[in-house]
Scaffold this active site. Structure first.
Site, mmCIF file in Angstrom:
data_model
loop_
_atom_site.group_PDB
_atom_site.id
_atom_site.type_symbol
_atom_site.label_atom_id
_atom_site.label_comp_id
_atom_site.label_asym_id
_atom_site.label_seq_id
_atom_site.Cartn_x
_atom_site.Cartn_y
_atom_site.Cartn_z
ATOM 1 N N LYS A 13 0.837 -1.214 0.000
ATOM 2 C CA LYS A 13 0.000 0.000 0.000
ATOM 3 C C LYS A 13 0.867 1.258 0.000
ATOM 4 C CE LYS A 13 -2.290 -1.062 3.837
ATOM 5 N NZ LYS A 13 -1.759 -2.395 4.161
ATOM 6 N N ARG A 88 -9.088 1.009 9.326
ATOM 7 C CA ARG A 88 -8.755 -0.397 9.555
ATOM 8 C C ARG A 88 -9.839 -1.097 10.363
ATOM 9 N NH1 ARG A 88 -2.727 0.352 9.157
ATOM 10 N NH2 ARG A 88 -1.755 -1.688 9.289
ATOM 11 N N ARG A 122 11.559 -6.426 4.300
ATOM 12 C CA ARG A 122 11.385 -4.986 4.140
ATOM 13 C C ARG A 122 12.352 -4.221 5.049
ATOM 14 N NH1 ARG A 122 5.391 -2.529 4.703
ATOM 15 N NH2 ARG A 122 5.591 -2.947 6.923
ATOM 16 N N ARG A 155 11.615 -2.779 10.847
ATOM 17 C CA ARG A 155 10.599 -2.401 11.834
ATOM 18 C C ARG A 155 10.400 -3.534 12.832
ATOM 19 N NH1 ARG A 155 5.496 -0.285 8.379
ATOM 20 N NH2 ARG A 155 4.413 -1.413 10.021
ATOM 21 N N ARG A 166 -0.224 -9.384 13.227
ATOM 22 C CA ARG A 166 -0.812 -8.364 12.336
ATOM 23 C C ARG A 166 -1.758 -9.003 11.319
ATOM 24 N NH1 ARG A 166 4.296 -5.613 10.070
ATOM 25 N NH2 ARG A 166 2.956 -4.105 9.042
#
Ligand code: AMP
Length: 209
Positions: A13, A88, A122, A155, A166
């Site tokens: 996103k 969300r 990532r 992260r 998540r």
């Protein structure tokens, strides 16, 4: 045009939003980025949010909704905006729907195996927040940001336990938004499995109709 990018964590996103921003000249508003900025600056909001974020669970609705209502009132949102990571929950969608009109909801889709691959590889810049991926968006110099030469980091919530959490949270709290927006006639599905430029092209087509 007011656009929402919906989809699981790691689907891309943020990458799609930052490119759409260049094409459409609307601000890219990411609740995750705003919250991370607050945690880095140790604001009251940031300190409260960090406990939730590091565990991979959602920050309470009231905190995020107030933050977004304030952000969406600023002048740069008058012609349109691209929301990334918000709403969300159904409650967030209801509340934001009362203050702004939504035109398009782009639902980026990707299976769980690929989500885990994308999230665990990532990396982000410690200083400017630019996003990288060790396979798809490689930094030119190892572990250094192309833009500001600062060290990259992973992260806390991109580590395996938090990723699992998540995905659970996404299924329980965010997936219901797919039907919510489908029923309103705003939803467009986009295959998120391609390269960043392929996904961007599909997303751009989706918002252009
Ligand atoms: P993201 O960068 O979008 O993956 O978000 C990182 C984390 O920030 C999430 O796991 C949540 O803890 C928090 N967060 C971001 N957006 C929201 C939201 N709309 N509602 C609640 N928490 C959020």
């Amino acid at each position: 045009m007011n656009i929402i990018l919906l989809g699981p964590p790691g689907v891309g996103k943020g990458t799609v939003a930052s490119k759409l921003k260049e094409k459409l000249s609307f601000p890219h508003i990411s609740t995750g980025d705003m919250l991370r900025e607050n945690t880095a600056n140790k604001t009251e909001l940031g300190v409260e949010a960090k406990n939730f974020m590091d565990k991979g669970i959602l920050v309470p609705d009231e905190v995020v909704i107030d933050m977004m209502k304030e952000r969406l009132q600023r002048d740069d949102c008058k012609k349109g905006f691209i929301l990334d990571g918000f709403p969300r929950t159904i409650n967030q969608a209801d509340q934001i729907g009362e203050v702004v009109k939504i035109d398009k909801v782009v639902n980026l889709q990707l299976d769980d195996d690929n989500i885990v691959k994308r999230l665990s590889r990532r990396r982000l810049c410690k200083k400017c927040g630019a996003g990288y991926h060790l396979d798809y968006i490689k930094p030119k110099k190892e572990n250094k940001c192309d833009k500001c030469d600062t060290e990259l980091y992973q992260r806390e919530d991109d580590k395996p336990e938090a990723i699992k959490k998540r995905l659970e949270v996404y299924r329980e709290q965010t997936v219901p938004l797919i039907n919510y927006y489908k029923e309103k006639g705003f939803l467009v599905g986009v295959d998120g499995s391609g390269t960043p430029s392929e996904v961007l092209e599909l997303a751009f087509k989706a918002v252009s109709y």
